[in-house]
Design a protein around this motif. Structure first.
Motif, mmCIF file in Angstrom:
data_model
loop_
_atom_site.group_PDB
_atom_site.id
_atom_site.type_symbol
_atom_site.label_atom_id
_atom_site.label_comp_id
_atom_site.label_asym_id
_atom_site.label_seq_id
_atom_site.Cartn_x
_atom_site.Cartn_y
_atom_site.Cartn_z
ATOM 1 N N ILE A 102 6.775 -4.988 2.255
ATOM 2 C CA ILE A 102 6.650 -5.993 3.314
ATOM 3 C C ILE A 102 6.419 -5.314 4.661
ATOM 4 O O ILE A 102 5.586 -5.751 5.461
ATOM 5 C CB ILE A 102 7.909 -6.885 3.362
ATOM 6 C CG1 ILE A 102 8.101 -7.621 2.036
ATOM 7 C CG2 ILE A 102 7.809 -7.890 4.501
ATOM 8 C CD1 ILE A 102 9.410 -8.374 1.933
ATOM 9 N N LEU A 143 2.661 -11.285 -1.750
ATOM 10 C CA LEU A 143 2.373 -9.861 -1.608
ATOM 11 C C LEU A 143 1.397 -9.354 -2.658
ATOM 12 O O LEU A 143 0.562 -8.493 -2.382
ATOM 13 C CB LEU A 143 3.673 -9.049 -1.685
ATOM 14 C CG LEU A 143 4.691 -9.328 -0.585
ATOM 15 C CD1 LEU A 143 6.012 -8.647 -0.887
ATOM 16 C CD2 LEU A 143 4.153 -8.866 0.765
ATOM 17 N N ILE A 180 9.155 -15.368 3.372
ATOM 18 C CA ILE A 180 9.953 -14.132 3.369
ATOM 19 C C ILE A 180 11.392 -14.418 3.766
ATOM 20 O O ILE A 180 12.341 -13.907 3.158
ATOM 21 C CB ILE A 180 9.319 -13.086 4.313
ATOM 22 C CG1 ILE A 180 7.934 -12.695 3.817
ATOM 23 C CG2 ILE A 180 10.210 -11.853 4.415
ATOM 24 C CD1 ILE A 180 7.160 -11.825 4.783
#
Length: 771
Positions: free
Chosen positions: A624, A712, A753
């Motif tokens: 991330i 992601l 997130i």
């Protein structure tokens, strides 16, 4: 009750007198922690009364306590006192022991099996024998042998087993028989899927300069019909190749692109061509990349997705009425494979300029040119849409503690032709791992969690069998299936590579340390990879990867691995994928196949043996952070030039990153401070670990339109990579740049997130929510 029995027993000993008793006088010392205990025994009331002058013991009024004279401590009284003390000690010990056993049944540890609640008295909890890890791995390696693998390779080799064919069904039945012989209770999952096959009569055709070429190969899910346009050589058809053509001011609208096979999937080539409004796509195997005869046919599919594209996001079960639907990944333009000989004939007739760096092909007597507006070519695709019944086959070894949690080991069963490297090797390894694990259980190994062995059909059409299973049971799978290990295409060379969720990197590293190199038994695969093993071993997981739908669609941490070479294995997608051709590309196939089996088996054993799941949640912090840093760099550049308003801040995205980082660190701290013999504590921690991958699936997009929802590792506008690409588009003044859409992407990515971090933190009051 225990004290009454004790008194009765003592009464019988003391002359059988019913009035004999034991009296306790406990006086608590209120100023300290000690207690004074006075115990008085009387076996003969009259004797004590006479000797002490106290009178009757059972008096409701308190009386002073007198100490007996020494002359009254007769040997008989002392003997009775010793016997009574001994009996009371034994009874108290038994009562305490039974109470402790009851508590153990109420709170079993991680090393105990849970007895089922069937309405009857709970059976004693079975203790799992504590085989140490070295014993387990030694047993596993001794039972997985090259001889048994070679036998399975022979048994499951088939020249014809295309999805839904009699050959495919015969292999499925053979698998069912093997699983039954290993003591399992196998089952099948039946689906009715729609796939596109070659024409039942006639062929697909390509016409150039008044000459027609009939092609036997085909690309499933192509748009059907005819298209005509000027031919244009576009190298491999990658995004950068088409961008170069745009830089040369070549209009690709309506053109028929001629591209080389390889680098990316046919589906990606066709999608790239459609994005520049091309009219059709022809894909050929250039001899520089494929070392086979020039008249060899190519097969594949062009669905930019996985599963049955006519039931997007829901399963293709029989007798279920679904509204007419199509996957957004189906192409709108015709696409066809052509032989290298056909490509050579076309390339010889092309005009135009010779592209610098694109003339490195292997077509003999051909000068590679781009083509001119007058080089007209016609494409006719007559593929037919058919419905096929396919079967997925399953076997399971149930865990002895968390039977409802399982790792899935899977392999594709079908192929366009023999499919030796594509499906036979993987299917044989699947059978051998099932046999090995079953024998280990019979010899005392008791896994804590379950292992599911899965054989998929219709893999050549885009992981159709596996995806339909995921779609059919998604709501339960992403809560119970904690990992997927793919066995597809595991041996095509000798260099080890892997693609996986970052959660599994530590598991892969530990496995490489324990598996010997196939070329040097004295070295581990880890030592061969070197200290920077991630750089030399790990590769991004592509959409064509058989583990991709598990990872990006279902949110199940997945891994695929392979022994490969610098060049792609040339026989995938042809009928030349045979044992003979694989042997020509691979040195010592038996040893490499056994090593691949050891890698898959070792990973599965660690996942089902350890108290805690071998998934490192901190690994995603770096992933991330890397994406956020790239986005921040673009934001700073755009804001300095005034193309993005200052009100668009990185603060909240960075804050979400910080929340995830703290939540993952805190979880690892909790693990270090936890009692890992506490069953409930283990399960709570494992639940939090299992939720990470699932919580990285964006809840803000439809799985029908965007099936790969992982922000992601997925694909679509919801991903962090798409957010970065949008910033680049704004930087280049592209028409696709849109500030309002950019703000929306920022908000949804940030909250995805943050939501993952909140769930990882555990309880509501432990969440770090500063947004």
């Amino acid at each position: 009750m225990a004290m009454d029995q004790a008194r009765s027993t003592i009464s019988k000993i003391f002359n059988g007198e019913p009035r004999s008793y034991t009296r306790f006088n406990l006086t608590q010392n209120m100023e300290g922690d000690n207690s004074q205990v006075e115990m008085k025994l009387s076996s003969d009331m009259e004797e004590e009364a006479e000797g002490n002058g106290v009178g009757e013991h059972m008096n409701h009024h308190p009386r002073p306590s007198y100490v007996s004279k020494s002359s009254q401590r007769s040997p008989r009284n002392i003997c009775f006192m010793g016997i009574a003390i001994l009996l009371l000690f034994i009874i108290g010990y038994l009562v305490g022991y039974l109470a402790h056993r009851k508590a153990d049944k109420t709170y079993p540890s991680c090393a105990e099996d849970l007895a089922p609640d069937d309405g009857e008295d709970m059976a004693p909890i079975e203790t799992v024998p504590s085989l140490d890890w070295s014993d387990i791995t030694a047993m596993f390696k001794s039972k997985l042998t090259t001889d048994s693998i070679e036998k399975s390779l022979s048994d499951f080799s088939s020249d014809s087993h295309q999805a839904g064919s009699p050959g495919d069904e015969a292999l499925a039945n053979k698998l069912m028989g093997r699983f039954k012989s290993y003591g399992m209770n196998p089952w099948t999952d039946e689906h009715f899927v729609r796939v596109q096959d070659r024409p039942t009569s006639g062929t697909n055709k390509v016409t150039f300069q008044n000459k027609t070429y009939a092609e036997s190969g085909f690309l499933s899910y192509s748009a059907t019909g005819s298209a005509q346009g000027a031919a244009l050589y576009a190298y491999y058809g990658q995004v950068e190749d088409l961008r170069r053509l745009q830089d040369l001011r070549i209009n690709m609208s309506g053109r028929v692109l001629l591209v080389r096979a390889g680098k990316i999937t046919p589906a990606e080539k066709v999608a790239n061509a459609a994005s520049v409004n091309a009219g059709a796509v022809l894909i050929y195997p250039d001899p520089a990349d494929y070392s086979f005869e020039r008249d060899t046919d190519l097969f594949g599919h062009v669905h930019l997705g996985c599963g049955d594209p006519y039931t997007p996001a829901f399963p293709s079960f029989n007798h279920t009425q679904f509204p007419p639907a199509k996957s957004s990944g189906l192409p709108a333009i015709p696409a066809q494979t052509i032989r290298a000989s056909t490509a050579a004939a076309i390339m010889k007739g092309l005009g135009g300029d010779s592209p610098r760096g694109w003339g490195d092909g292997g077509l003999r007597d051909v000068v590679y040119k781009l083509g001119s507006e007058s080089d007209l070519i016609a494409v006719e695709v007559n593929n037919v849409l058919t419905e096929k019944k396919i079967h997925n086959v399953f076997g399971v070894i149930k865990g002895f503690i968390d039977a409802d949690r399982y790792v899935v080991i899977g392999a594709q069963r079908d192929a366009w032709g023999p499919g030796y490297a594509r499906s036979t090797v993987g299917t044989s390894l699947l059978v051998e791992l099932a046999r090995t694990f079953s024998e280990m259980v019979n010899n005392g190994f008791k896994p804590k969690r379950s292992v599911v062995f899965a054989s998929w059909s219709a893999g050549e059409y885009g992981a159709v069998g596996a995806t339909e299973w995921l779609e059919g049971y998604l709501s339960s799978l992403n809560m119970k299936a904690f990992s997927y290990i793919s066995l597809d295409g595991v041996v095509t060379g000798s260099s080890f590579k892997a693609s996986a969720s970052p959660l599994l990197y530590d598991l892969i590293q530990n496995t490489l340390k324990e598996v010997s190199s196939p070329t040097d038994a004295n070295k581990s695969l880890y030592s061969e990879a070197g200290s920077n093993w991630e750089v030399s071993v790990m590769e991004p997981m592509k959409m064509s990867d058989p583990a991709y739908p598990f990872q990006a669609f279902s949110g199940i941490p997945s891994v695929s691995f392979r022994f490969t070479s610098d060049k792609e294995y040339p026989f995938f997608g042809t009928v030349l994928d045979t044992k003979r051709n694989l042997d020509s590309k691979v040195f010592n196939l038996r040893v490499l196949t056994k090593t691949a089996g050891e890698i898959a088996g070792q990973m599965a054993l660690q996942l089902v043996h350890d108290h805690l799941l071998r998934l490192n949640v901190e690994k995603y912090t770096n992933t991330i952070r890397s994406k956020v840093a790239q986005i921040n760099k673009e934001i700073i550049s755009l804001q300095s030039s005034g193309r993005v308003p200052k009100t668009l801040r990185m603060q909240w995205l960075m804050s979400a990153l910080g929340s995830y980082s703290r939540a993952s660190r805190n979880l690892n701290t909790n693990i270090q401070n936890s009692d890992l013999d506490d069953y409930e504590q283990c399960r709570i921690i494992n639940n939090r670990i299992m939720g990470v991958e699932r919580d990285l699936l964006s809840p803000y997009v439809s799985p029908r339109e965007n099936p790969f929802r992982h922000i992601l590792l997925g694909s679509g506008s919801h991903t962090l990579e798409a957010l970065r690409e949008h910033l680049v588009a704004i930087k280049e003044n592209s028409a696709s740049g849109n500030i309002d859409l950019l703000r929306n992407q920022f908000a949804l990515a940030t909250w995805t997130i943050q939501s993952c971090a909140n769930a990882l933190a555990g309880s509501v009051w432990e969440m770090d929510n500063e947004i």
